[in-house]
Design a protein around this motif. Structure first.
Motif: not given
Length: 394
Positions: A79-83, A118-130
């Motif tokens: 599930l994507e819940a964008p910031s 910052i290299s180990h956490h999401f900042v702002s996810i805008t898209g996902i694909t499998l």
């Protein structure tokens, strides 16, 4: 010898036959044109092929606006819940349909912690694909607030869903972005990722082996929002009160990798040949001319493509799910008031998973006060058998 009367009759017969042949020829030409010209595409049927009983809830959230879902082969849902719409952490979580326990941070809590390296956490996810090999690719724009500058570099992040481990991070070269650029959706085929720029209309083609990136379709009208986003509740307005318009956001790639389907939130839908990106001799002018209007869509919240090439999209203007076959035949699957801003949908077998995100009810669009009617619900819809047919059923 033929009499004058017989000659007249024969002449009329020839003329009538020629007329019939001409009419048939014109009909065949018009049908052929409808198959290739976007402007002559078949209209979406009014009658839905599924009923309200076919739309069943499988998972809910009482605290997050979930705007996209990915169905994993083992039955779990990412599930994507964008910031950027004000969601609390986690930005990515994973849950099981029907499970009593809530979803857990994905791939782990550290990657969803807003503090730390910052290299180990999401900042702002805008898209996902499998992808077929089980890799979940994440577009991280580094822009947690669309009205403010980025707080981190843009990048692509790969998660191996078999091990739930981040295996690669590919930075997006700053030279391929503009002031105001914000990564949007992502689609992957083989070793190429295609990422939209929803802040300054454009498209990035990223070589996943080398990281080499090419920007194309820069500021072309096909990727530029030509009108505000029109949701079921009306025109969506930005925090400053102006009608909200977001450039190229939605993207999908055909199963053979030959075509990209892309559109700004508001629509319409365009398609582009991917061969133009791999040819170093392709000029920018050729790329710009290659974008062809594919269907006159409303505002969409999600777009995905099945293994047979059928497109499925979530219409936020009407609260509908529709499909569009490779033969350019539209199918109206369902319209339901529960589908308030249906978002990034995912196809697993013959089942669609659809988040009714209510994204336009977020506090940022309502003077800081959320209008979301909790819970936000993920629905399951079994795709009707006719939804992939190239024969139109009225």
């Amino acid at each position: 010898m033929l009499t004058g009367c017989c000659l007249n009759i024969l002449a009329h017969m020839i003329q009538d036959n020629m007329k019939r042949q001409l009419i048939l020829l014109l009909f065949l030409v018009s049908m052929a044109a409808a198959a290739v010209l976007p402007g002559l595409a078949v209209h979406m049927p009014h009658k839905p092929e599924a009923s309200a009983a076919d739309l069943t809830p499988v998972l809910t959230s009482t605290s997050q606006i979930i705007d996209a879902v990915i169905a994993l082969p083992d039955g779990r849902l990412v599930l994507e819940a964008p910031s950027w719409v004000g969601n609390p952490s986690p930005q990515l979580s994973v849950g099981k349909p029907g499970a009593s326990s809530p979803p857990t941070p994905y791939p782990d809590a550290e990657w969803n912690d807003n503090n730390g390296d910052i290299s180990h956490h999401f900042v702002s996810i805008t898209g996902i694909t499998l992808t077929k090999d089980g890799k979940l690719w994440v577009a991280d724009s580094g822009v947690p607030d669309r009205e403010k500058p980025p707080t981190a570099p843009a990048r692509l992040i790969c998660i191996d869903t078999a091990t739930s481990q981040v295996t690669r991070i590919i930075p997006v070269p700053p030279a391929e972005l503009h002031p105001g650029s914000i990564l949007g959706g992502i689609a992957v085929h083989d070793q190429t990722a295609y990422v939209t720029d929803s802040g300054v209309a454009g498209l990035l083609a990223v070589d996943l082996q080398t990281g080499e990136t090419r920007r194309a379709l820069d500021r072309v009208s096909a990727l530029t929002a030509g009108r505000p986003i029109n949701a079921a509740a009306g025109i969506v307005r930005a925090p400053n009160g102006h009608p909200l318009a977001i450039d190229a956001s939605l993207i999908a790639v055909s199963p053979d990798g030959k075509w990209l389907y892309v559109q700004p939130y508001c629509g319409p839908l365009f398609h582009v040949a991917t061969s133009l990106f791999s040819d170093p001799g392709t000029t920018n002018a050729a790329l710009q001319e290659s974008a062809t209007r594919w269907y006159k869509t409303n505002a969409l919240g999600g777009l995905t493509v099945g293994p047979d090439g059928t497109l499925y999209w979530a219409d936020v203007t009407t609260g509908s799910i529709d499909s569009y076959t490779e033969g350019r035949i539209p199918h109206h699957l369902i319209t339901d008031t529960r589908l308030h801003w249906p978002g990034g949908l995912s196809l697993s077998g013959q089942t669609l998973y659809i988040p009714a995100s209510q994204l336009d009810q977020a506090a940022r669009f309502h003077n800081g006060h959320s209008a979301v009617r909790w819970p936000v619900t993920i629905y399951r819809l079994k795709v009707p058998e006719d939804a992939t047919s190239n024969v139109l059923h009225k």
